[in-house]
Design an enzyme around this catalytic site. Structure first.
Site, PDB file in Angstrom:
ATOM      1  N   ALA A  34       0.751  -1.228  -0.030  1.00  0.00           N
ATOM      2  CA  ALA A  34      -0.051   0.125   0.058  1.00  0.00           C
ATOM      3  C   ALA A  34       0.822   1.358  -0.158  1.00  0.00           C
ATOM      4  O   ALA A  34       0.384   2.312  -0.651  1.00  0.00           O
ATOM      5  CB  ALA A  34      -0.962  -0.032   1.148  1.00  0.00           C
ATOM      6  N   GLU A  35       1.846   1.323   0.660  1.00  0.00           N
ATOM      7  CA  GLU A  35       2.932   2.674   0.971  1.00  0.00           C
ATOM      8  C   GLU A  35       3.527   2.474  -0.338  1.00  0.00           C
ATOM      9  O   GLU A  35       3.774   3.642  -1.097  1.00  0.00           O
ATOM     10  CB  GLU A  35       3.643   2.126   1.944  1.00  0.00           C
ATOM     11  CG  GLU A  35       3.499   2.275   3.387  1.00  0.00           C
ATOM     12  CD  GLU A  35       4.231   1.862   4.376  1.00  0.00           C
ATOM     13  OE1 GLU A  35       4.430   2.799   5.272  1.00  0.00           O
ATOM     14  OE2 GLU A  35       4.851   0.943   4.381  1.00  0.00           O
ATOM     15  N   LEU A  83      24.795 -23.544 -26.441  1.00  0.00           N
ATOM     16  CA  LEU A  83      25.886 -24.186 -25.614  1.00  0.00           C
ATOM     17  C   LEU A  83      25.724 -25.765 -26.041  1.00  0.00           C
ATOM     18  O   LEU A  83      24.945 -26.215 -26.306  1.00  0.00           O
ATOM     19  CB  LEU A  83      25.596 -24.146 -24.261  1.00  0.00           C
ATOM     20  CG  LEU A  83      25.864 -22.787 -23.451  1.00  0.00           C
ATOM     21  CD1 LEU A  83      25.305 -22.749 -22.110  1.00  0.00           C
ATOM     22  CD2 LEU A  83      26.877 -22.134 -23.741  1.00  0.00           C
ATOM     23  N   LYS A 115      20.790 -23.379 -14.868  1.00  0.00           N
ATOM     24  CA  LYS A 115      20.279 -23.166 -16.123  1.00  0.00           C
ATOM     25  C   LYS A 115      18.947 -22.868 -15.914  1.00  0.00           C
ATOM     26  O   LYS A 115      18.014 -23.908 -16.097  1.00  0.00           O
ATOM     27  CB  LYS A 115      20.793 -24.365 -17.023  1.00  0.00           C
ATOM     28  CG  LYS A 115      20.062 -24.111 -18.553  1.00  0.00           C
ATOM     29  CD  LYS A 115      20.536 -25.615 -19.146  1.00  0.00           C
ATOM     30  CE  LYS A 115      20.440 -25.294 -20.896  1.00  0.00           C
ATOM     31  NZ  LYS A 115      19.034 -24.840 -21.169  1.00  0.00           N
ATOM     32  N   CYS A 421      -9.695 -47.853 -35.769  1.00  0.00           N
ATOM     33  CA  CYS A 421     -10.982 -47.906 -36.255  1.00  0.00           C
ATOM     34  C   CYS A 421     -10.902 -47.894 -37.679  1.00  0.00           C
ATOM     35  O   CYS A 421     -10.302 -46.835 -38.306  1.00  0.00           O
ATOM     36  CB  CYS A 421     -11.550 -46.933 -35.617  1.00  0.00           C
ATOM     37  SG  CYS A 421     -13.396 -46.361 -36.208  1.00  0.00           S
TER      38      CYS A 421
END
EC number: 6.5.1.2
Length: 670
Positions: A34-35, A83, A115, A421
């Site tokens: 809030a602040e 890499l 990583k 099928c």
């Protein structure tokens, strides 16, 4: 002398930057949310009253600007190479041996880092101000995503020193933030992200920065590419400089020898669960920058660094049920319904059982405790059954004798492991999957026409096959759920635009068994129209490279089927282009042209034929043996002697994630 307002604005910016650093970089806030919000709101109010005092690096400028039409391309000052990979202790030891041999020096320090499993980004600062953020792209050319990078709270818009520097790092999403993000998406009826990496990558490539700002992105810096300051001597020095400038920096450990490196890598295989973000391995680098210069790089990767890849994570859970799905070619695939379990950053509730033979071989039963694993974005699989936990209540599963979708006959063809099928034209599941395949990205690429819309179109009888899509009107779509006039207009426009797709995409979209994108492209080199292909004989087809008897027979049988010919005729009458353009200039993205690939081991995200097909579709070549002419060896689980041969010859080795990156980079730059 600055006015009172100017001074207050400066003070507010300094305070806000300080508290952003405490919260997002150090994870140690000194004030409440809030602040913090009060400070931001006060600055916004002052800048609105005094617009001439707004600066690009003000904390209020993290989110702004209109959505982009596209991202501009950016050429990297220093290429961002991939890499090399290490999969075990032997690979790490060999990496160190090569370095000692090349340098002929007594002592070398290594640095080991996490990583992070996210999206690489390159940030450029001038005078301490962020001027550009770019993606890796293909390593040479990336995309300018500055507007989205600025929305990430842990990315400093202004550094603590006014320096010129180019920084590399990883954009990622923390595990907790990822869970909350998916919860919000589910509440809105949106598809959840598969994993944090996908979410981060998708967020950073949003054309509207407001969408990126709504995602909980974080950034960790891991390298300095260019620095206009006092000379850096070591990688550790570079990381500490980044920390001083205000970046959140990757965890690291300096090691005196490779034995210490190996032990750290082994430790983190188990300890990675403790981290707030996902890592998929460790990165090992030579510490001294001068030695790195001596070592240099190959065309593909630096010699001074390597990535140690973790083995796939495995978790224990329970098989609650086994269900059957029917694919577009009629294959009946068994899937285990699991007690939900967290694996590699995402909740797993289903796992593939592949086919009847696999169920029998692993002896998977309903009620069993099983080990599951996942790699990348694919559906997880059951690795093995924990038979010691059986109590006698487990049920043996039997494959159905008829198709669960249509009740039709199922057969197991000679030499195949799957039941199919045979009700090709009458099975609703095959019809639905065929339409989904037709509209998919690699086929006709009809944006906005996805599973939810297709299900409604089928349910309401608005379509029976994919050709019917081209006869839809906007008025047909508006009454459907989650459509409305704008969505309906966009869908109709996307369908209309797809009429001019290249012939190889149309052939692939038809859903001919065994004809992937690569084979489709090969076919269009000989047959310049669909009607030419439909007239082809089996003898002609098998004479073509990449086309064997099985593929040829499948093509002939597909075009013999009256229903398929009828659907093709409907496509023609709807104005779908079924021939190559006269000038012969079709969509081409042959980014793997001239590259030779070899595959070894089992891949998780692709069948071997699918992976091969993707390479061929991009202009590459796949061979069965490794030689000095081989460009890449793609390594899956349990690789064979080809892996050893590749290491011996110094051929670039890609794990599955790196292979996907190669494919994705080509897609992004096509």
């Amino acid at each position: 002398m600055a006015s009172k307002v100017e001074q207050e604005i400066r003070d507010l910016r300094e305070k806000i930057r300080y508290h952003e650093y405490r919260y997002y970089v150090l994870d140690d806030p000194e004030i409440s949310d809030a602040e913090f919000d009060e400070l931001i709101q006060r600055l916004i109010d002052l800048e609105e009253k005094h617009p001439g005092l707004v600066t690009p690096d003000s904390p209020t400028q993290r989110v702004g600007g209109e959505p982009l039409d596209k991202f501009d391309k950016v050429e990297h000052r220093v290429p961002m190479l991939s890499l090399g990979n290490a999969f075990n202790e032997g690979d790490l030891t060999n990496f160190a041996r090569r370095i000692y041999r090349l340098l002929d020096t007594g002592k070398i320090d290594f640095v080991v880092e996490h990583k992070i499993d996210g999206l690489s980004a390159i940030l450029t600062y001038q005078g301490g101000r962020l001027i550009r953020g770019a993606t890796r792209g293909n390593g040479v050319v990336g995309e300018d995503v500055t507007a989205n990078i600025k929305t990430i709270p842990s990315v400093p818009l202004r550094l603590k020193k006014d320096v010129d520097i180019e920084v590399r790092g990883e954009v990622y999403i923390k595990k907790d933030d990822f869970s909350k993000l998916n919860e919000r998406r589910l509440k809105k009826g949106e598809e959840p992200f598969a994993n944090p990496r996908n979410a981060a990558a998708g967020s950073i490539r949003q054309l509207d920065p407001r969408l990126a700002a709504a995602r909980p992105l974080s950034f960790i810096a891991y390298d300095v590419v260019a620095y206009e300051g006092e000379g850096l001597q070591t990688h550790v020095g570079a990381l500490e400089l980044l920390r001083e400038l205000g970046f959140k920096v990757n965890w690291y450990r300096k090691c005196d020898d490779i034995t210490e490196v190996v032990n750290i890598c082994k430790d983190w295989v188990d300890k990675r669960e403790e981290l707030p973000f996902e890592i998929d391995g460790m990165v090992i680098k030579v510490n001294e920058l001068g030695l790195r210069e001596q070592l240099g790089a190959t065309a593909k990767s630096p010699r001074w660094a390597i990535a140690y890849k973790f083995p796939a994570q495995q978790k224990t859970t329970v098989v609650k049920d086994i269900i059957i799905s029917v694919g577009r070619t009629g294959a009946l695939t068994p899937t285990a319904v699991l007690e939900p379990v967290e694996v590699d950053g995402s909740t797993v509730s289903r796992a593939t059982l592949h086919n009847e033979d696999e169920i029998r071989r692993k002896d998977v039963r309903i009620g069993d405790h099983v080990l599951v694993q996942k790699a990348g974005d694919v559906i997880p699989e059951v690795v093995k059954v924990i038979k010691s936990k059986r109590d006698g209540s487990e049920q043996i599963f039997h494959m159905p004798e008829t198709c669960p979708a249509c009740g039709g006959e199922v057969v197991r063809e000679e030499g195949e492991a799957v039941l199919r099928c045979v009700n090709v034209t009458g099975c609703p599941a095959q019809r639905r999957e065929g339409i989904l395949h037709f509209v998919s990205r690699n086929a006709m690429n009809i944006d906005g026409v996805g599973p939810a819309l297709i299900d409604q179109l089928l349910e309401k009888g608005l379509i029976e096959d994919y050709a019917d899509l081209y006869y839809l009107k906007k008025e047909d779509l508006i009454p459907l759920e989650r459509m409305g006039e704008k969505s309906a207009t966009n869908a109709i426009e996307a369908i209309r635009a797809s009429k001019d797709r290249p012939l190889f995409r149309v052939i692939f979209a038809l859903g001919i068994r065994h004809v992937g994108l690569g084979v489709a492209r090969v076919l269009t080199e000989k047959y310049r129209s669909l009607s030419d292909l439909m007239r082809a004989s089996g003898e002609e087809l098998v004479a073509i490279d990449e086309i064997g008897p099985t593929i040829a027979r499948s093509i002939i049988e597909f075009f013999k089927e009256p229903h398929n010919r009828e659907v093709i005729n409907k496509l023609k009458e709807a104005g779908v282009r079924l021939e190559e353009k006269e000038n012969g200039k079709e969509e081409q993205n042959l980014y793997l042209s001239g590259k030779t690939f070899v595959f070894t081991g089992k891949l998780d995200g692709f069948t071997r034929s699918e992976a091969r097909d993707k390479v061929i579709a991009a202009g590459g070549k796949v061979t069965s043996s490794v030689s000095r002419k081989t460009d890449y060896v793609v390594v899956g689980d349990s690789p064979g002697s080809k892996y050893d041969k590749a290491r011996e010859l110094g051929v670039t080795i890609l794990d599955e994630d790196k292979f996907k990156e190669v494919l994705k980079a080509g897609d992004n730059n096509g």
